[in-house]
Design a protein around this motif. Structure first.
Motif, PDB file in Angstrom:
ATOM      1  N   GLY A   1       0.477  -1.140   0.112  1.00  0.00           N
ATOM      2  CA  GLY A   1       0.397   0.084   0.021  1.00  0.00           C
ATOM      3  C   GLY A   1       1.039   1.223  -0.118  1.00  0.00           C
ATOM      4  N   GLU A   2       1.829   1.209   0.811  1.00  0.00           N
ATOM      5  CA  GLU A   2       2.855   2.360   0.655  1.00  0.00           C
ATOM      6  C   GLU A   2       3.638   2.997  -0.247  1.00  0.00           C
ATOM      7  OE1 GLU A   2       6.204   4.687   3.786  1.00  0.00           O
ATOM      8  OE2 GLU A   2       6.403   2.239   3.724  1.00  0.00           O
TER       9      GLU A   2
ATOM     10  N   THR B   1      15.880  -5.651 -10.494  1.00  0.00           N
ATOM     11  CA  THR B   1      15.212  -4.479  -9.811  1.00  0.00           C
ATOM     12  C   THR B   1      14.860  -3.629 -11.046  1.00  0.00           C
ATOM     13  OG1 THR B   1      17.211  -3.264 -10.598  1.00  0.00           O
ATOM     14  CG2 THR B   1      17.831  -4.616  -8.890  1.00  0.00           C
ATOM     15  N   SER B   2      13.983  -3.147 -12.322  1.00  0.00           N
ATOM     16  CA  SER B   2      13.393  -2.137 -12.487  1.00  0.00           C
ATOM     17  C   SER B   2      11.973  -3.447 -12.520  1.00  0.00           C
ATOM     18  CB  SER B   2      13.134  -2.670 -14.450  1.00  0.00           C
ATOM     19  OG  SER B   2      12.554  -4.236 -14.723  1.00  0.00           O
ATOM     20  N   LEU B   3      11.503  -4.082 -11.403  1.00  0.00           N
ATOM     21  CA  LEU B   3       9.949  -4.532 -11.217  1.00  0.00           C
ATOM     22  C   LEU B   3       9.727  -3.791 -10.182  1.00  0.00           C
ATOM     23  CD1 LEU B   3      10.221  -8.663 -12.024  1.00  0.00           C
ATOM     24  CD2 LEU B   3       9.281  -6.946 -12.887  1.00  0.00           C
ATOM     25  N   PRO B   4       8.253  -2.978 -10.448  1.00  0.00           N
ATOM     26  CA  PRO B   4       7.777  -2.514  -9.073  1.00  0.00           C
ATOM     27  C   PRO B   4       8.527  -3.482  -7.503  1.00  0.00           C
ATOM     28  CG  PRO B   4       6.520  -1.777 -10.438  1.00  0.00           C
ATOM     29  CD  PRO B   4       7.275  -3.068 -11.364  1.00  0.00           C
ATOM     30  N   ALA B   5       7.885  -4.878  -7.940  1.00  0.00           N
ATOM     31  CA  ALA B   5       7.646  -5.886  -6.447  1.00  0.00           C
ATOM     32  C   ALA B   5       8.801  -5.415  -5.906  1.00  0.00           C
ATOM     33  CB  ALA B   5       6.894  -7.253  -6.707  1.00  0.00           C
ATOM     34  N   THR B   6      10.103  -4.984  -6.961  1.00  0.00           N
ATOM     35  CA  THR B   6      11.102  -5.335  -6.032  1.00  0.00           C
ATOM     36  C   THR B   6      11.734  -3.535  -5.889  1.00  0.00           C
ATOM     37  OG1 THR B   6      12.128  -6.840  -7.687  1.00  0.00           O
ATOM     38  CG2 THR B   6      14.307  -5.766  -6.271  1.00  0.00           C
ATOM     39  N   MET B   7      11.519  -2.937  -6.150  1.00  0.00           N
ATOM     40  CA  MET B   7      11.301  -1.743  -6.325  1.00  0.00           C
ATOM     41  C   MET B   7      11.284  -1.445  -4.724  1.00  0.00           C
ATOM     42  SD  MET B   7      10.796   0.853  -9.421  1.00  0.00           S
ATOM     43  CE  MET B   7      11.373   0.829 -10.508  1.00  0.00           C
ATOM     44  N   ALA B   8       9.387  -2.098  -4.408  1.00  0.00           N
ATOM     45  CA  ALA B   8       8.823  -1.830  -3.327  1.00  0.00           C
ATOM     46  C   ALA B   8       9.909  -2.103  -1.855  1.00  0.00           C
ATOM     47  CB  ALA B   8       7.677  -1.964  -2.669  1.00  0.00           C
TER      48      ALA B   8
ATOM     49  N   TRP C   1       7.176  12.357   2.139  1.00  0.00           N
ATOM     50  CA  TRP C   1       5.994  12.059   1.084  1.00  0.00           C
ATOM     51  C   TRP C   1       6.430   9.655   0.539  1.00  0.00           C
ATOM     52  CZ3 TRP C   1       8.950  10.323  -3.065  1.00  0.00           C
ATOM     53  CH2 TRP C   1      10.369  11.175  -3.305  1.00  0.00           C
ATOM     54  N   GLN C   2       8.178   9.914   1.148  1.00  0.00           N
ATOM     55  CA  GLN C   2       8.938   8.815   0.301  1.00  0.00           C
ATOM     56  C   GLN C   2       8.315   7.504   1.321  1.00  0.00           C
ATOM     57  OE1 GLN C   2      12.983  11.449   0.998  1.00  0.00           O
ATOM     58  NE2 GLN C   2      13.675  10.067  -0.601  1.00  0.00           N
ATOM     59  N   LEU C   3       9.150   6.214   0.686  1.00  0.00           N
ATOM     60  CA  LEU C   3       8.494   5.225   1.373  1.00  0.00           C
ATOM     61  C   LEU C   3       9.922   5.176   2.974  1.00  0.00           C
ATOM     62  CD1 LEU C   3       9.057   3.410  -2.503  1.00  0.00           C
ATOM     63  CD2 LEU C   3       7.199   4.304  -0.912  1.00  0.00           C
ATOM     64  N   ARG C   4       9.336   4.526   3.426  1.00  0.00           N
ATOM     65  CA  ARG C   4       9.470   4.449   5.006  1.00  0.00           C
ATOM     66  C   ARG C   4      11.596   4.108   5.122  1.00  0.00           C
ATOM     67  NH1 ARG C   4       4.093   3.503   7.411  1.00  0.00           N
ATOM     68  NH2 ARG C   4       4.770   0.916   6.347  1.00  0.00           N
ATOM     69  N   GLY C   5      11.412   3.081   3.857  1.00  0.00           N
ATOM     70  CA  GLY C   5      12.953   2.374   4.079  1.00  0.00           C
ATOM     71  C   GLY C   5      13.939   3.646   3.678  1.00  0.00           C
ATOM     72  N   HIS C   6      13.472   4.788   3.528  1.00  0.00           N
ATOM     73  CA  HIS C   6      14.058   6.220   3.019  1.00  0.00           C
ATOM     74  C   HIS C   6      14.412   6.804   4.159  1.00  0.00           C
ATOM     75  CE1 HIS C   6      14.729   5.741  -1.684  1.00  0.00           C
ATOM     76  NE2 HIS C   6      15.547   5.098  -1.266  1.00  0.00           N
ATOM     77  N   ARG C   7      13.351   7.024   5.189  1.00  0.00           N
ATOM     78  CA  ARG C   7      13.365   7.751   5.639  1.00  0.00           C
ATOM     79  C   ARG C   7      14.360   7.448   7.298  1.00  0.00           C
ATOM     80  NH1 ARG C   7       7.255   7.702   6.698  1.00  0.00           N
ATOM     81  NH2 ARG C   7       6.748   8.756   4.745  1.00  0.00           N
TER      82      ARG C   7
END
Length: 453
Positions: free
Chosen positions: A259-260, A409-416, A446-452
């Motif tokens: 969802g995020e 790495t181009s797959l959205p699931a991997t990006m997520a 707005w960024q994903l939690r993995g970047h915080r």
């Protein structure tokens, strides 16, 4: 954001959300069911929404308001045209629609003008000369659209729905909406789909579905025909309809993104073209796209890909995407001078690996890894008639690992999974939004939690 997978239901002309009652009873309890009254039907006011574009606007706004993490849409007859128009918008990167996972059409009105006997159209238009449709005409409409007899309660409910239809909505669909031609815009849509027809349906039966709807959904395969049913499939065959929806949902929702991540993908700051590309990347590879590898080589590549990224479930998909790229002549502009052209090099290298292993796919994972390591360090014992030398095979494997990693790495699931949000840097007014916070350990709301930090 609504976290459960959601199924939206769009009814036929003269029906309402109530038409789905029996179907919803048999839908898997893991999903949230949202049958909707379309404008001008049931309890939903028309409010001037008299063509397919306006009806699609209304539905897209509804989806954005509900904000489901992932969703499919089921469209019956008139609702089918709206469902397809929505899927086209989603595939083009429209804001807020990135979670669409699949489409089910039940006797769906196609993007092209709906086939309808002109005399029957005139007759049905004659029913709305007054302020409402009479019970006699409503009963005729329901009876004419079923193959057998409905239960008394079903029949009365269906008749009541027709009678409370707004005459302006009824007239607008017959005179305008059903005649609109969206087919040249829609084209082939990338979504998993199920196209269903009633065996006894006239204008929108199996042949019409195969000709007018199926070409827009290559992943649907073939039209599913329900025996001894006509046009009102949700009333005539609710359990079979629910089973088809459950089957598509179970498959389509397995590719749902977190969802995020979808929140960032759906945000206005993400360029629609980028959103469309990532949506397409999250759907299965095109089954009709030509490939460069034969079935045996493709199977070996799938097994290699599974070992390289240590994600067995992705092996076949990665191999197929690389195969399509090879056939299309795609590349990163780099090739070792010692190797032949890419298509030839991949075929020869995969044949070498099959020769070395006897049957690479039959080896247990650890044996596959050991063989690939010997290729990687140049110690693989190749026969004298091998099309590639040990060093060439080593160089190819180096390039193959890079290509597999790039596709993965181009797959959205991997990006997520990585917490990557660098795609959400849209251009607005000629100025890239980019990032305001660029210091070490800084991030933005707005960024994903993995970047915080």
């Amino acid at each position: 954001m609504h976290q459960r997978p959601t199924i939206f239901f769009l009814h036929a002309l003269g029906a309402s959300a109530d038409a789905w009652s029996e179907v919803v009873e048999h839908i898997d309890g893991r999903y949230t069911c949202m049958p909707l009254d379309l404008p001008g039907f049931g309890a939903q006011a028309l409010d001037g929404r008299t063509d397919t574009t306006a009806l699609t606007d209304w539905f897209c706004d509804t989806v954005r308001r509900v904000d489901p993490v992932t969703w499919i849409v089921v469209g019956h007859s008139m609702g089918g045209k709206i469902a397809t128009a929505t899927a086209w918008r989603a595939s083009r990167g429209a804001v807020g629609l990135a979670g669409l996972a699949g489409v089910v059409l039940l006797a769906g009105s196609p993007p092209a003008p709906e086939p309808m006997d002109p005399e029957r159209r005139r007759t049905m238009l004659g029913w709305v000369q007054g302020e409402s449709i009479s019970r006699t005409h409503a009963a005729t409409f329901v009876s004419d659209n079923v193959a057998g007899r409905l239960g008394d309660a079903q029949f009365e409910r269906a008749v009541a729905d027709v009678m409370r239809s707004d005459p302006a909505a009824w007239r607008a669909w017959l005179e305008t909406g059903s005649k609109q031609d969206l087919s040249t815009h829609v084209g082939a849509l990338p979504y998993p789909a199920c196209v269903v027809a009633g065996q006894c349906d006239g204008d929108l039966g199996a042949s019409a579905q195969a000709e007018l709807n199926l070409p827009h959904y290559p992943l649907a395969g073939a039209v599913t025909t329900l025996a001894q049913a006509a046009h009102l499939l949700p009333l005539e065959r609710p359990q079979e309809v629910a089973a088809l929806i459950n089957r598509l949902a179970a498959s389509a929702f397995t590719r749902a993104l977190p969802g995020e991540f979808l929140g960032v993908l759906n945000a206005a700051r993400t360029d629609p073209r980028m959103r469309a590309r990532l949506i397409a990347r999250n759907l299965p590879p095109d089954v009709q796209a030509p490939g460069a590898l034969d079935a045996g080589a493709l199977a070996v590549l799938a097994a290699i890909a599974a070992r390289v990224v240590d994600e067995p479930a992705r092996g076949q998909e990665l191999a197929r995407r690389i195969d399509i790229g090879l056939a299309a002549g795609e590349g990163d502009g780099w090739r070792f001078a010692e190797l032949p052209p890419d298509g030839q090099a991949w075929m020869q290298a995969l044949a070498c690996l099959q020769t070395l292993a006897g049957d690479f796919c039959a080896l247990p994972p650890q044996a596959q890894i050991a063989l690939l390591k010997s290729v990687q360090d140049g110690t693989a014992d190749l026969p004298g008639d091998s099309p590639l030398s040990g060093n060439q095979l080593r160089l190819w494997f180096q390039d193959a690992c890079a290509q597999i990693a790039r596709v993965w790495t181009s797959l959205p699931a991997t990006m997520a999974a990585m917490g990557y949000d660098g795609f959400s840097v849209s251009v607005e007014g000629g100025i890239a939004r980019g990032y305001d916070q660029v210091g070490q350990d800084q991030s933005e709301a707005w960024q994903l939690r993995g970047h915080r930090a």
